[in-house]
Every structure is written in C-alpha cells, then in structure tokens.
Design a protein around this motif. Structure first.
Motif, short mmCIF file in Angstrom:
data_model
loop_
_atom_site.label_atom_id
_atom_site.label_comp_id
_atom_site.label_asym_id
_atom_site.label_seq_id
_atom_site.Cartn_x
_atom_site.Cartn_y
_atom_site.Cartn_z
N VAL A 352 73.52 -40.22 26.75
CA VAL A 352 74.04 -40.86 27.98
C VAL A 352 74.03 -40.15 29.18
CG1 VAL A 352 76.42 -41.63 28.96
CG2 VAL A 352 75.83 -42.09 26.42
N ALA A 353 74.25 -38.77 29.10
CA ALA A 353 74.03 -37.93 30.17
C ALA A 353 72.76 -37.87 30.83
CB ALA A 353 74.57 -36.55 29.73
N VAL A 354 71.80 -37.78 29.75
CA VAL A 354 70.30 -37.86 30.40
C VAL A 354 70.00 -39.06 31.06
CG1 VAL A 354 67.93 -37.83 29.50
CG2 VAL A 354 69.56 -36.00 28.61
N VAL A 355 70.40 -40.09 30.41
CA VAL A 355 69.90 -41.54 31.06
C VAL A 355 70.52 -41.86 32.34
CG1 VAL A 355 70.18 -43.82 30.68
CG2 VAL A 355 69.44 -42.64 28.90
N GLN A 356 71.87 -41.23 32.46
CA GLN A 356 72.66 -41.64 33.51
C GLN A 356 72.05 -40.70 34.89
OE1 GLN A 356 74.46 -43.98 34.45
NE2 GLN A 356 74.61 -44.81 32.47
N MET A 357 71.63 -39.30 34.49
CA MET A 357 70.83 -38.42 35.47
C MET A 357 69.61 -39.04 35.84
SD MET A 357 70.03 -34.32 35.11
CE MET A 357 68.86 -34.74 33.74
N ALA A 358 69.03 -39.75 34.89
CA ALA A 358 67.53 -40.26 35.41
C ALA A 358 67.82 -41.28 36.16
CB ALA A 358 66.88 -40.62 34.00
N ILE A 359 68.95 -42.28 35.98
CA ILE A 359 69.13 -43.53 36.66
C ILE A 359 69.40 -42.91 38.33
CG2 ILE A 359 70.62 -45.43 37.18
CD1 ILE A 359 71.04 -45.82 34.36
N ALA A 360 70.26 -42.09 38.31
CA ALA A 360 70.63 -41.50 39.50
C ALA A 360 69.42 -40.88 40.58
CB ALA A 360 71.79 -40.36 39.40
N THR A 361 68.70 -40.08 39.55
CA THR A 361 67.26 -39.69 40.27
C THR A 361 66.50 -40.55 40.57
OG1 THR A 361 68.07 -37.58 39.13
CG2 THR A 361 65.42 -37.75 40.09
N GLY A 362 66.18 -41.50 39.80
CA GLY A 362 65.41 -42.35 40.27
C GLY A 362 65.68 -43.24 41.40
N ALA A 363 66.85 -43.77 41.45
CA ALA A 363 67.40 -44.51 42.74
C ALA A 363 67.34 -43.69 43.70
CB ALA A 363 68.77 -45.04 42.27
N THR A 364 67.61 -42.62 43.79
CA THR A 364 67.92 -41.85 44.97
C THR A 364 66.37 -41.50 45.48
OG1 THR A 364 69.79 -40.47 44.26
CG2 THR A 364 68.46 -39.14 45.94
N VAL A 365 65.45 -40.86 44.84
CA VAL A 365 64.07 -40.40 45.09
C VAL A 365 63.42 -41.99 45.76
CG1 VAL A 365 61.83 -39.57 44.60
CG2 VAL A 365 63.91 -38.65 43.70
N GLY A 366 63.49 -42.95 44.87
CA GLY A 366 63.07 -44.25 45.31
C GLY A 366 63.58 -44.85 46.56
N GLY A 367 64.71 -44.50 46.67
CA GLY A 367 65.39 -45.02 48.17
C GLY A 367 64.72 -44.04 49.25
N LEU A 368 64.76 -43.00 49.16
CA LEU A 368 64.21 -42.05 49.99
C LEU A 368 62.46 -42.54 50.49
CD1 LEU A 368 65.25 -38.47 48.80
CD2 LEU A 368 66.11 -39.97 50.78
N LEU A 369 61.86 -42.81 49.49
CA LEU A 369 60.63 -43.47 49.51
C LEU A 369 60.47 -44.64 50.36
CD1 LEU A 369 58.61 -42.14 46.49
CD2 LEU A 369 58.47 -41.43 48.54
N LEU A 370 61.48 -45.59 49.79
CA LEU A 370 61.38 -46.88 50.62
C LEU A 370 61.38 -46.69 51.96
CD1 LEU A 370 61.68 -49.98 49.91
CD2 LEU A 370 64.27 -49.50 49.86
N ASP A 371 62.56 -45.80 52.48
CA ASP A 371 63.05 -45.45 53.69
C ASP A 371 61.70 -45.25 54.53
OD1 ASP A 371 65.26 -46.84 53.37
OD2 ASP A 371 66.68 -44.95 53.23
N SER A 372 61.12 -44.02 53.91
CA SER A 372 60.08 -43.24 54.68
C SER A 372 58.71 -44.00 54.40
CB SER A 372 59.96 -41.89 54.12
OG SER A 372 59.75 -41.99 52.72
N HIS A 373 58.53 -44.73 53.39
CA HIS A 373 56.97 -45.00 53.35
C HIS A 373 56.91 -46.48 52.59
CE1 HIS A 373 56.39 -40.70 53.21
NE2 HIS A 373 55.40 -40.84 53.85
N GLY A 374 57.92 -47.33 52.53
CA GLY A 374 57.87 -48.75 51.92
C GLY A 374 57.78 -48.71 50.65
#
Length: 409
Positions: A352-374
């Motif tokens: 559960v901890a690993v999956v939730q950390m992965a969800i948080a990391t994926g959403a965070t990095v994906g959002g940063l890339l979306l804002d900067s590069h689409g």
C-alpha cells in the motif's frame, strides 16, 4: 486506485461449522459502500482538473497535485495504521476514517482557496491509506474463515464499481452543477456508510500481534525488492498519464464534457471487464502477465501521442488502457500472496505504501511536465516508466527462480 485491491485470502482455510449471518454480511456490505465512496473520492479530480484549476486560479498541473497529496498521506497512514490498530478498537478506527472522508469531501466542495482544497485532499489520503491497510484483517474478523475470500470480493466490488463510474460521474456532475457539486455528491454516500458501519460493525477489540514498524525489512529479500520496484514503476507510469487524460482530450480533440464522460465510462467498463478476465492469466503465468501488461500499456501511451487527434482511435486507446490498467493490480496482489505467504500482512502494508508513493510521484512529475512541455512529454514519461516496470518485473521473476519461489502455480 485506484485505486488498491486487497490481497486474496484463499490458502489453507479450515471450513468452520457455521456460515456468516445476515448481520455479518451487512457489515461487509457497509465496508463495500465505504470502499466505493473512498475510491470515487480519490479519483474525482481526474475528470475535473480544468474547472478546479480555473476556479481556484492554479494551473492544471497544480490541480493534478490533488491526486498526489492524497497518495502521499495514504502512504504515511498505511505504514502507521497497523500500530494504531493494535491499540484501538478497529470499529472506532474505521468510523474515524469514514468521518475523515466526510470532512474531506465537505472541505473540497466548499474550499475558498487551493490550500483548503488540498487540506481536504490530505484527509481523503488518510482515510484511503488506513482503510485499505486494514481491510483484509477486518474482513477476517467479520466472517468465518472459509468465507473470507467472498467477503473480500464484496469489499473490492465497491472499489471496482467506483473505478468504473467515478471519473465519468465527476465529469457529468461537474457539467450540470459544477465541480464543487460533484465533490459534495459523495458526502451523503459517505454519511450513509458511516451510519451503516455504526449499526453493523461489531466491536473489534485490540489483539496482540506484530506491528508494521519493520515492514521495510522485507526489502532485504531480493525477489521482494525487485517486485516492489516493478510495482512502483508500474503505478508511477499509470498515474503520470491517467491523471491528465482530461487536459489531453481537451487539447488534442477539443471534446465536450459529455464526450469526455463517455470516454471515461468506456475506460471504466473495459476496466471492469479486465478484472473479470485477468484471473486465468495470473493463475497460468503470473510473471509473464506482470511483464506483458506494462509493455502493452507503454504501447498504448505511445499511440496516444502518435494518433491522439482522432476521436475513434482515442476511444479504442482509452478502452485498452482501462482493460490493462485496472486488471494489473490484481496480478500484483497475487504476486505478493505467492511471494510472502507467511508475511502477507506486513507485505500488504508495504505494498500500500509503495503504490501510494508511486501514485503521488507519478501525478507530481506528470503535472510538472504537463505545465512545462505539454501532454506529449507527460505521456512519454509514462511509457518510459512502464517499460521500466517490464524490466524489473522480469528481474523479479528470475530472482524468484533463484530463490526457489514458485513462478508458476
């Protein structure tokens, strides 16, 4: 996560003399309703990022952190709830988590600022992490041992239903009564779940047992370590794309909210089908399935980049993504049960901890890339992470063979 699927419990269960009573099944159904509200609340922002961002005056990438923050708090809670459960009556702990869900939905719906909105999202993370870390142990205390698998299937049915309808429901309600109304629509469901649990759940006093403070010691075993890396990369890749599907279709296709709802409903329906179809593949070739699923999802992510400007093609890709992505967690929980047959509870908390950390990391990095590069950069990241899961899942299989763990039934 969803949403998160509890591990199967079916091995070596002695058949008791009695069957569960109607009241005991009522308690299981109350948990299932709570699971539905939790998972629907967790993924509600996916289809509402654009209006949330506009109303709270943040970027769509920043709004996507509503998924990340709930994942981060779920991670911490999943590691701490087992020691807490050793001190408290589990009925009251579950009621407290349900109350946190009600407060979360109310705060999110009424939030005057992005900060208050994120506080509400933090509370839903606490409820998610606590509930899923306790769900299997709770079911085992509610019904006789030979009926635990059925109880877990019922609880997970709420999860599966929410996975199917949460995103399209959010999109539809958001169109007719605004994103705040969409968030608040789940509050009455959570209140019903709370009242049902008050009536149906029996007292579940603390029992002596091992806490989960040392779950990370399991990572000293190479098959477990490689498997956890594989599952982490899988969920990072999945949610770095899934979180930003609405900005993608609005940018590439300029679709209406009703069309978006239909696309998300299609994805949810194929996801439900995937959960029904995956079992024989996992039974016959578990590791091959764990390698093949992220490989196919990486292909889908690349196809969204290459062919994502035609609505029929996008509809097919959405359907494939739902079919593959929703079924994969069930395969990973089967891997856990087979790899850690004697440490399922500790392994479950770690998962559960690993999956939730992965969800948080994926959403965070994906959002940063979306804002900067689409969206193309975000989806490219998803494909790379999923291919990383392919490699590490293969290494986990080879490690299991070297350590004489069963790769096949």
């Amino acid at each position: 996560m969803s949403s998160i699927t509890p591990p199967p419990f079916g091995a070596a269960l002695a058949t008791p003399a009695r069957s569960a009573t109607a009241k005991e099944w009522g308690a299981v159904l109350a948990l299932s309703l709570g699971a539905f509200a939790l998972v629907a609340s967790e993924f509600m922002p996916v289809s509402l990022l654009t209006p949330i961002a506009a109303d709270l005056r943040v970027t769509e990438g920043q709004a996507g952190q509503a998924i990340a923050v709930s994942g981060a708090f779920a991670l911490v809670t999943s590691l701490l709830v087992s020691p807490l459960a050793g001190q408290l009556d589990r009925k009251w702990l579950l009621l407290g988590l349900t109350a946190a869900m009600i407060v979360s939905g109310t705060l999110a719906a009424l939030a005057p600022s992005f900060l208050v909105f994120m506080v509400g999202r933090s509370l839903i993370g606490v409820a998610i992490g606590g509930f899923w870390a306790m769900s299997a142990a709770t079911a085992m205390r509610l019904v006789p041992s030979h009926q635990v698998p059925r109880a877990l299937a019922i609880v997970n049915g709420g999860n599966a239903l929410a996975t199917v309808i949460a995103a399209p429901m959010g999109s539809y309600f958001g169109a007719i009564m605004g994103w705040r109304g969409a968030f608040f629509s789940l509050v009455p469901v959570a209140i019903v779940a709370l009242l049902w649990k008050v009536v149906a759940l029996p007292p579940m006093k603390a029992t002596a047992g091992r806490g989960s403070w040392n779950v990370f010691a399991l990572l000293k075993r190479p098959p477990v370590a490689w498997g956890m890396v594989g599952v982490s990369l899988f969920f990072m890749g999945q949610f770095s794309l899934f979180t930003y599907l609405r900005p993608f279709v609005e940018t590439a296709l300029h679709v209406s909210p009703s069309t978006l709802s239909l696309l998300l409903l299609l994805m949810g329906a194929t996801g439900m089908a995937g959960t029904l179809l995956i079992e024989p593949f996992v039974h016959k070739a578990m590791f091959r399935t764990l390698v093949l699923l992220p490989a196919l999802m990486a292909v889908v992510a690349v196809c969204m980049i290459a062919f994502g400007k035609t609505l029929p093609v996008v509809a097919v890709l959405f359907a494939l993504w739902g079919l593959l992505g929703t079924s994969a967690p069930m395969a990973w929980w089967s891997w856990l049960a087979r790899t850690l047959p004697d440490d399922g509870e500790a392994g479950g908390g770690l998962m559960v901890a690993v999956v939730q950390m992965a969800i948080a990391t994926g959403a965070t990095v994906g959002g940063l890339l979306l804002d900067s590069h689409g969206y193309r950069a975000t989806f490219s990241l998803s494909a790379v992470l999923l291919l990383g899961s392919v490699v590490t899942s293969y290494i986990a299989a080879r490690s299991a063979q070297r350590h004489h763990l069963p790769v096949h039934p």
